[in-house]
Motif scaffolding. Structure first.
Motif, PDB file in Angstrom:
ATOM      1  N   VAL A 119       0.838  -1.201   0.000  1.00  0.00           N
ATOM      2  CA  VAL A 119       0.000   0.000   0.000  1.00  0.00           C
ATOM      3  C   VAL A 119       0.878   1.257   0.000  1.00  0.00           C
ATOM      4  O   VAL A 119       0.597   2.218  -0.718  1.00  0.00           O
ATOM      5  N   GLU A 120       1.957   1.243   0.769  1.00  0.00           N
ATOM      6  CA  GLU A 120       2.875   2.385   0.747  1.00  0.00           C
ATOM      7  C   GLU A 120       3.538   2.530  -0.622  1.00  0.00           C
ATOM      8  O   GLU A 120       3.757   3.646  -1.098  1.00  0.00           O
ATOM      9  N   ASP A 121       3.844   1.402  -1.260  1.00  0.00           N
ATOM     10  CA  ASP A 121       4.413   1.444  -2.603  1.00  0.00           C
ATOM     11  C   ASP A 121       3.421   2.030  -3.611  1.00  0.00           C
ATOM     12  O   ASP A 121       3.833   2.668  -4.590  1.00  0.00           O
ATOM     13  N   VAL A 122       2.137   1.822  -3.372  1.00  0.00           N
ATOM     14  CA  VAL A 122       1.107   2.383  -4.258  1.00  0.00           C
ATOM     15  C   VAL A 122       1.218   3.901  -4.272  1.00  0.00           C
ATOM     16  O   VAL A 122       1.203   4.526  -5.334  1.00  0.00           O
ATOM     17  N   TRP A 123       1.339   4.502  -3.084  1.00  0.00           N
ATOM     18  CA  TRP A 123       1.404   5.974  -3.030  1.00  0.00           C
ATOM     19  C   TRP A 123       2.639   6.492  -3.772  1.00  0.00           C
ATOM     20  O   TRP A 123       2.562   7.500  -4.466  1.00  0.00           O
ATOM     21  N   MET A 124       3.750   5.779  -3.631  1.00  0.00           N
ATOM     22  CA  MET A 124       4.972   6.203  -4.338  1.00  0.00           C
ATOM     23  C   MET A 124       4.794   6.084  -5.842  1.00  0.00           C
ATOM     24  O   MET A 124       5.201   6.964  -6.597  1.00  0.00           O
ATOM     25  N   GLN A 125       4.163   5.004  -6.276  1.00  0.00           N
ATOM     26  CA  GLN A 125       3.944   4.795  -7.715  1.00  0.00           C
ATOM     27  C   GLN A 125       3.017   5.867  -8.281  1.00  0.00           C
ATOM     28  O   GLN A 125       3.252   6.394  -9.365  1.00  0.00           O
ATOM     29  N   VAL A 126       1.965   6.194  -7.535  1.00  0.00           N
ATOM     30  CA  VAL A 126       1.042   7.243  -7.990  1.00  0.00           C
ATOM     31  C   VAL A 126       1.791   8.571  -8.066  1.00  0.00           C
ATOM     32  O   VAL A 126       1.667   9.312  -9.046  1.00  0.00           O
ATOM     33  N   TRP A 127       2.586   8.873  -7.037  1.00  0.00           N
ATOM     34  CA  TRP A 127       3.319  10.140  -6.996  1.00  0.00           C
ATOM     35  C   TRP A 127       4.275  10.270  -8.183  1.00  0.00           C
ATOM     36  O   TRP A 127       4.383  11.328  -8.774  1.00  0.00           O
ATOM     37  N   THR A 128       4.957   9.184  -8.535  1.00  0.00           N
ATOM     38  CA  THR A 128       5.931   9.269  -9.623  1.00  0.00           C
ATOM     39  C   THR A 128       5.294   9.193 -11.009  1.00  0.00           C
ATOM     40  O   THR A 128       5.919   9.576 -11.986  1.00  0.00           O
ATOM     41  N   SER A 129       4.050   8.719 -11.081  1.00  0.00           N
ATOM     42  CA  SER A 129       3.433   8.568 -12.403  1.00  0.00           C
ATOM     43  C   SER A 129       2.472   9.697 -12.775  1.00  0.00           C
ATOM     44  O   SER A 129       2.046   9.793 -13.926  1.00  0.00           O
ATOM     45  N   ILE A 130       2.124  10.543 -11.827  1.00  0.00           N
ATOM     46  CA  ILE A 130       1.265  11.708 -12.119  1.00  0.00           C
ATOM     47  C   ILE A 130       2.049  12.944 -11.777  1.00  0.00           C
ATOM     48  O   ILE A 130       2.350  13.157 -10.605  1.00  0.00           O
ATOM     49  N   PRO A 131       2.325  13.888 -12.646  1.00  0.00           N
ATOM     50  CA  PRO A 131       2.374  13.702 -14.083  1.00  0.00           C
ATOM     51  C   PRO A 131       3.515  12.780 -14.476  1.00  0.00           C
ATOM     52  O   PRO A 131       4.357  12.542 -13.650  1.00  0.00           O
ATOM     53  N   PRO A 132       3.601  12.308 -15.634  1.00  0.00           N
ATOM     54  CA  PRO A 132       3.002  12.679 -16.901  1.00  0.00           C
ATOM     55  C   PRO A 132       1.609  12.096 -17.136  1.00  0.00           C
ATOM     56  O   PRO A 132       0.877  12.629 -17.954  1.00  0.00           O
ATOM     57  N   ASN A 133       1.249  11.009 -16.453  1.00  0.00           N
ATOM     58  CA  ASN A 133      -0.092  10.464 -16.660  1.00  0.00           C
ATOM     59  C   ASN A 133      -1.128  11.394 -16.041  1.00  0.00           C
ATOM     60  O   ASN A 133      -0.856  12.060 -15.054  1.00  0.00           O
ATOM     61  N   ALA A 134      -2.308  11.405 -16.632  1.00  0.00           N
ATOM     62  CA  ALA A 134      -3.417  12.201 -16.108  1.00  0.00           C
ATOM     63  C   ALA A 134      -4.677  11.349 -16.154  1.00  0.00           C
ATOM     64  O   ALA A 134      -5.502  11.487 -17.061  1.00  0.00           O
ATOM     65  N   PRO A 135      -4.826  10.437 -15.176  1.00  0.00           N
ATOM     66  CA  PRO A 135      -5.968   9.526 -15.210  1.00  0.00           C
ATOM     67  C   PRO A 135      -7.283  10.262 -15.018  1.00  0.00           C
ATOM     68  O   PRO A 135      -7.379  11.187 -14.210  1.00  0.00           O
ATOM     69  N   GLU A 136      -8.275   9.843 -15.770  1.00  0.00           N
ATOM     70  CA  GLU A 136      -9.597  10.460 -15.656  1.00  0.00           C
ATOM     71  C   GLU A 136     -10.282  10.010 -14.373  1.00  0.00           C
ATOM     72  O   GLU A 136     -10.975  10.783 -13.723  1.00  0.00           O
ATOM     73  N   HIS A 137     -10.091   8.742 -14.011  1.00  0.00           N
ATOM     74  CA  HIS A 137     -10.707   8.181 -12.808  1.00  0.00           C
ATOM     75  C   HIS A 137      -9.603   7.744 -11.849  1.00  0.00           C
ATOM     76  O   HIS A 137      -9.025   6.666 -11.996  1.00  0.00           O
ATOM     77  N   LEU A 138      -9.309   8.578 -10.893  1.00  0.00           N
ATOM     78  CA  LEU A 138      -8.193   8.337  -9.980  1.00  0.00           C
ATOM     79  C   LEU A 138      -8.398   7.068  -9.156  1.00  0.00           C
ATOM     80  O   LEU A 138      -7.458   6.312  -8.945  1.00  0.00           O
ATOM     81  N   ARG A 139      -9.623   6.798  -8.718  1.00  0.00           N
ATOM     82  CA  ARG A 139      -9.891   5.603  -7.914  1.00  0.00           C
ATOM     83  C   ARG A 139      -9.526   4.328  -8.687  1.00  0.00           C
ATOM     84  O   ARG A 139      -8.892   3.434  -8.150  1.00  0.00           O
ATOM     85  N   LEU A 140      -9.904   4.271  -9.941  1.00  0.00           N
ATOM     86  CA  LEU A 140      -9.587   3.098 -10.760  1.00  0.00           C
ATOM     87  C   LEU A 140      -8.086   3.001 -11.012  1.00  0.00           C
ATOM     88  O   LEU A 140      -7.519   1.910 -11.018  1.00  0.00           O
ATOM     89  N   TYR A 141      -7.464   4.131 -11.226  1.00  0.00           N
ATOM     90  CA  TYR A 141      -6.027   4.179 -11.466  1.00  0.00           C
ATOM     91  C   TYR A 141      -5.265   3.657 -10.244  1.00  0.00           C
ATOM     92  O   TYR A 141      -4.377   2.807 -10.361  1.00  0.00           O
ATOM     93  N   VAL A 142      -5.641   4.142  -9.067  1.00  0.00           N
ATOM     94  CA  VAL A 142      -5.007   3.706  -7.823  1.00  0.00           C
ATOM     95  C   VAL A 142      -5.264   2.215  -7.594  1.00  0.00           C
ATOM     96  O   VAL A 142      -4.364   1.469  -7.204  1.00  0.00           O
ATOM     97  N   GLY A 143      -6.484   1.772  -7.861  1.00  0.00           N
ATOM     98  CA  GLY A 143      -6.822   0.355  -7.692  1.00  0.00           C
ATOM     99  C   GLY A 143      -6.025  -0.548  -8.609  1.00  0.00           C
ATOM    100  O   GLY A 143      -5.585  -1.630  -8.199  1.00  0.00           O
ATOM    101  N   ARG A 144      -5.827  -0.097  -9.835  1.00  0.00           N
ATOM    102  CA  ARG A 144      -5.041  -0.898 -10.785  1.00  0.00           C
ATOM    103  C   ARG A 144      -3.588  -1.009 -10.330  1.00  0.00           C
ATOM    104  O   ARG A 144      -2.982  -2.089 -10.385  1.00  0.00           O
ATOM    105  N   ILE A 145      -3.035   0.084  -9.865  1.00  0.00           N
ATOM    106  CA  ILE A 145      -1.660   0.062  -9.365  1.00  0.00           C
ATOM    107  C   ILE A 145      -1.556  -0.872  -8.164  1.00  0.00           C
ATOM    108  O   ILE A 145      -0.625  -1.682  -8.072  1.00  0.00           O
TER     109      ILE A 145
END
Length: 84
Positions: free
Chosen positions: A47-73
Motif C-alpha cells: 500500500v505504501e508502494d502504491v502511493w509512491m507509484q502514484v506520486w511518480t506517475s502523475i504527471p506525466p499520466n493524467a488519469p480520468e478516474h483516480l480511484r480506478l487508477y489507484v486500484g489498478r496500481i
C-alpha cells in the motif's frame, strides 16, 4: 476531498496530495491488496508502494478516474509481490 481536487494537487506536485490519497483511498487499496496477499506486513508495504507509484506517475499520466487508477496500481503491485 474530491477526486478532482486530489488530481489537481498531484499535477501541481503538492506533497499534501499524498495524505489526501491515504485518507481517501487507503482502505480501498488495502482491501484490494489484502485479497491477494495475506501477510499484514506485505499488505502495508505494498500500500505504501502504491502511493509512491502514484506520486511518480502523475504527471506525466493524467488519469480520468483516480480511484480506478489507484486500484489498478494496487492490484498490479500486489500480484508482483505474490509472484516474487
Amino acid at each position: 476531498m474530491t477526486e478532482k481536487e486530489i488530481r489537481e494537487k498531484l499535477q501541481a506536485r503538492n506533497v499534501g496530495a499524498l495524505e489526501d490519497l491515504r485518507q481517501e483511498y487507503g482502505r480501498y487499496c488495502a482491501s484490494i491488496v489484502r485479497g491477494i496477499l495475506w501477510d499484514r506486513l506485505d499488505v502495508e508495504e505494498v500500500v505504501e508502494d502504491v502511493w509512491m507509484q502514484v506520486w511518480t506517475s502523475i504527471p506525466p499520466n493524467a488519469p480520468e478516474h483516480l480511484r480506478l487508477y489507484v486500484g489498478r496500481i494496487a492490484r498490479n503491485l500486489a500480484l508482483n509481490r505474490l509472484e516474487y
